[in-house]
Design a protein around this motif. Structure first.
Motif, short mmCIF file in Angstrom:
data_model
loop_
_atom_site.label_atom_id
_atom_site.label_comp_id
_atom_site.label_asym_id
_atom_site.label_seq_id
_atom_site.Cartn_x
_atom_site.Cartn_y
_atom_site.Cartn_z
N ALA A 292 0.83 -1.20 0.00
CA ALA A 292 0.00 0.00 0.00
C ALA A 292 0.87 1.25 0.00
O ALA A 292 2.09 1.18 -0.14
N GLN A 293 0.21 2.40 0.18
CA GLN A 293 0.91 3.68 0.09
C GLN A 293 2.03 3.81 1.12
O GLN A 293 2.95 4.59 0.94
N TRP A 294 1.96 2.99 2.19
CA TRP A 294 3.01 3.08 3.20
C TRP A 294 4.39 2.67 2.66
O TRP A 294 5.40 3.05 3.24
N ASP A 383 6.61 14.56 -7.09
CA ASP A 383 7.93 15.21 -7.08
C ASP A 383 8.95 14.34 -6.36
O ASP A 383 10.12 14.25 -6.78
N LYS A 384 8.53 13.70 -5.27
CA LYS A 384 9.45 12.84 -4.50
C LYS A 384 9.81 11.57 -5.26
O LYS A 384 10.86 10.97 -5.01
N LEU A 385 8.94 11.14 -6.17
CA LEU A 385 9.15 9.88 -6.88
C LEU A 385 9.62 10.08 -8.32
O LEU A 385 9.80 9.10 -9.06
N LYS A 386 9.86 11.31 -8.73
CA LYS A 386 10.17 11.58 -10.13
C LYS A 386 11.49 10.95 -10.56
O LYS A 386 11.65 10.57 -11.74
N ASP A 387 12.46 10.80 -9.64
CA ASP A 387 13.74 10.18 -10.00
C ASP A 387 13.58 8.71 -10.37
O ASP A 387 14.45 8.13 -11.03
N ASP A 388 12.48 8.10 -9.96
CA ASP A 388 12.18 6.71 -10.35
C ASP A 388 11.44 6.64 -11.67
O ASP A 388 11.12 5.54 -12.14
N GLY A 389 11.15 7.78 -12.26
CA GLY A 389 10.41 7.80 -13.51
C GLY A 389 8.91 7.62 -13.31
O GLY A 389 8.18 7.29 -14.26
N ILE A 390 8.44 7.84 -12.09
CA ILE A 390 7.01 7.72 -11.78
C ILE A 390 6.35 9.07 -12.03
O ILE A 390 6.83 10.11 -11.56
N THR A 391 5.25 9.08 -12.76
CA THR A 391 4.62 10.32 -13.19
C THR A 391 3.47 10.74 -12.27
O THR A 391 2.94 9.94 -11.49
N VAL A 395 0.66 8.51 -10.06
CA VAL A 395 0.42 8.77 -8.64
C VAL A 395 -1.07 9.00 -8.40
O VAL A 395 -1.67 8.43 -7.48
N LYS A 396 -1.70 9.84 -9.20
CA LYS A 396 -3.12 10.10 -9.03
C LYS A 396 -3.94 8.82 -9.17
O LYS A 396 -4.87 8.56 -8.40
N TYR A 397 -3.59 8.01 -10.15
CA TYR A 397 -4.37 6.81 -10.45
C TYR A 397 -4.28 5.78 -9.33
O TYR A 397 -5.28 5.16 -8.96
N LEU A 398 -3.10 5.62 -8.75
CA LEU A 398 -2.88 4.53 -7.80
C LEU A 398 -2.93 4.93 -6.33
O LEU A 398 -3.12 4.08 -5.46
N PHE A 399 -2.78 6.22 -6.04
CA PHE A 399 -2.73 6.65 -4.64
C PHE A 399 -4.02 7.32 -4.18
O PHE A 399 -4.00 8.14 -3.28
N GLY A 400 -5.14 6.94 -4.77
CA GLY A 400 -6.42 7.40 -4.25
C GLY A 400 -7.20 8.32 -5.16
O GLY A 400 -8.27 8.80 -4.77
N GLY A 401 -6.71 8.57 -6.38
CA GLY A 401 -7.40 9.50 -7.26
C GLY A 401 -8.31 8.88 -8.29
O GLY A 401 -8.91 9.59 -9.10
N ASP A 402 -8.43 7.55 -8.31
CA ASP A 402 -9.28 6.87 -9.29
C ASP A 402 -10.64 6.57 -8.67
O ASP A 402 -10.79 5.66 -7.86
N ALA A 403 -11.64 7.34 -9.05
CA ALA A 403 -12.98 7.17 -8.47
C ALA A 403 -13.62 5.85 -8.88
O ALA A 403 -14.58 5.39 -8.23
#
Length: 458
Positions: A292-294, A383-391, A395-403
């Motif tokens: 999960a997000q943790w 911003d914290k994950l951008k060095d991993d190539g994560i967009t 982040v929106k889709y997987l961390f709670g932004g997909d209704a």
């Protein structure tokens, strides 16, 4: 990880044992209290009276710089509310918490997941918080979306966040095995996940050993596939255990195939004997993990604490073939709760409100509290994950932004949840080490859990 408190009479002995596993800290007050609009405010009925809150939480949170900085901000805002943080390592937390509650120790606020809190609600350890939350400026019926009352029309839990589960993967392991990265939007099926894990597993040993799949020795890693198949139906219509449903058997057999047939994950006995921690995934010797997000909160964004020479990726969690293409999530709500013997419920919920709106947000987790700016949260995490190539889109889709995400229960929480989980894990270990059959697991768990549920109804 959930331990059953089997003998209440032993509580006093266990309290002394548990004290050595925890740490306690207090932060001094510094300035006048100021609310969000800049107006001076008083958190207690008597502005000259100081209140000290005993707050029980896991050390993986309280020992972080974010938490310590939050406590400093809180003390400046509310100088009359002092915080004693009782910090307990995650793997020891449930025992410590159960002992303190059962023995009547004075605690004002406790952290817990769904199992922890419903177990405490069912055993009468917690107070309803509707009225003190209102005094603290929180409307439980409106400020957390569609969060519903817990029991008898009353709220006992102050929600922190709903877990958002996904797949984390090690891009270097994929590159070394010449396996394509998972799709950013289309989830693998569990069968595809197992085959991929086998491809990622190498033939080395010792520190060079790479397993394609990492898992945690928690219930959802064994029965979670079955929860997706049953829409989270851990109980029958009459409130007894539904663990003997064929979907849960299929789930357990899938895991056995990955561990003992495909040998694409660490054997359970080795996992336990090595004292494997849930953050061990980040040592770089595993290809994929469902988490999960943790994982982002505690490790992926903490490269100073978990240095790595590899990049992480994220993708939707696997789903049954019957749900191919669907975005699914194991839904569980972490929360704070007030034990019934607390003398400072209002102040405890003032702290809870700030904990959710300030600390939780600062750690890279989206709170359920709907008075925060979700878009700001998504951008800061991206911003914290951008060095991993994560967009930002990922982040929106997987961390709670997909209704449209399909939420199913992460674990059983209604009847005898603590005993349900503990009994399951005990029996499951015997199955994966070849001592009993999967049918024995399901039969034994149902019999034992049904008895506890029935006894608790008397």
């Amino acid at each position: 990880m959930i331990k059953k408190l089997s003998i209440i009479a032993a509580s006093c002995v266990l309290v002394f044992m548990a004290v050595g596993c925890s740490s306690k800290s207090s932060s001094p007050s510094t300035t006048d209290a100021v609310d969000a609009k800049g107006a001076t405010s008083s958190p207690t009925s008597n502005p000259t009276e100081s209140v000290t809150l005993e707050v029980l939480n896991i050390s993986e949170y309280t020992d972080t710089p974010e938490y310590k900085a939050f406590i400093e901000r809180f003390q400046k805002k509310y100088p009359n509310i002092k915080i004693d943080s009782i910090a307990v390592p995650h793997e020891q937390y449930i025992n410590k918490r159960n002992v303190m509650l059962a023995s009547g120790s004075i605690v004002d606020l406790i952290w817990g997941n769904g199992v922890d809190q419903f177990d405490a609600i069912n055993k009468g350890f917690l107070m309803p918080i509707d009225a003190p939350a209102k005094e603290a400026g929180v409307d439980m019926s409106k400020d957390f979306g569609d969060f519903k009352p817990d029991k008898d029309g009353k709220y006992y839990r102050f929600p922190i966040q709903q877990n958002n589960w996904m797949m984390f993967y090690n891009k270097k392991v994929f590159d070394d095995a010449k396996v394509p990265y998972p799709d950013a939007k289309v989830p693998m099926t569990w069968d595809e996940y197992a085959v991929t894990a086998q491809k990622l597993t190498n033939n080395a040993s010792g520190k060079d050993k790479v397993y394609g799949m990492f898992y945690n020795n928690w219930g959802m890693y064994y029965y979670g596939y079955g929860s997706q198949l049953t829409d989270g139906k851990f109980y029958t219509s009459d409130g007894l255990s539904n663990i003997n449903a064929p979907e849960f058997k299929r789930s357990l057999e899938w895991m056995n195939d990955v561990i003992n047939v495909k040998k694409a994950a660490m054997p359970v006995a080795e996992y336990i004997s090595n004292n494997t921690d849930f953050l061990s995934y980040w040592n770089g010797n595993y290809g994929m993990v469902v988490g999960a997000q943790w994982y982002a909160q505690l490790a992926a964004t903490k490269k100073d604490k978990f240095p790595r020479d590899w990049k992480a990726g994220i993708a939707p969690m696997p789903v049954p073939k019957e749900m191919a293409g669907k975005h699914m999530n194991w839904s569980s709500i972490d929360s704070l709760a007030v034990p019934k013997n607390s003398k400072h419920a209002k102040e405890a919920l003032i702290f809870a409100k700030e904990y959710v709106a300030d600390y939780t947000l600062s750690t890279g987790t989206l709170p359920m509290y709907n008075k925060i700016d979700a878009n700001k949260y998504f951008q800061e995490l991206a911003d914290k994950l951008k060095d991993d190539g994560i967009t930002l889109e990922q982040v929106k889709y997987l961390f709670g932004g997909d209704a449209a995400v399909i939420n199913v229960a992460e674990k059983p929480v209604l009847g005898a949840p603590s005993e349900y989980e503990a009994t399951f894990l005990d029996q499951m270990t015997q199955y994966y080490t070849g001592k009993i059959s999967v049918d024995d697991v399901l039969k034994n768990v149902k019999q034992k859990v049904d008895k506890v549920i029935q006894d608790q109804k008397k």
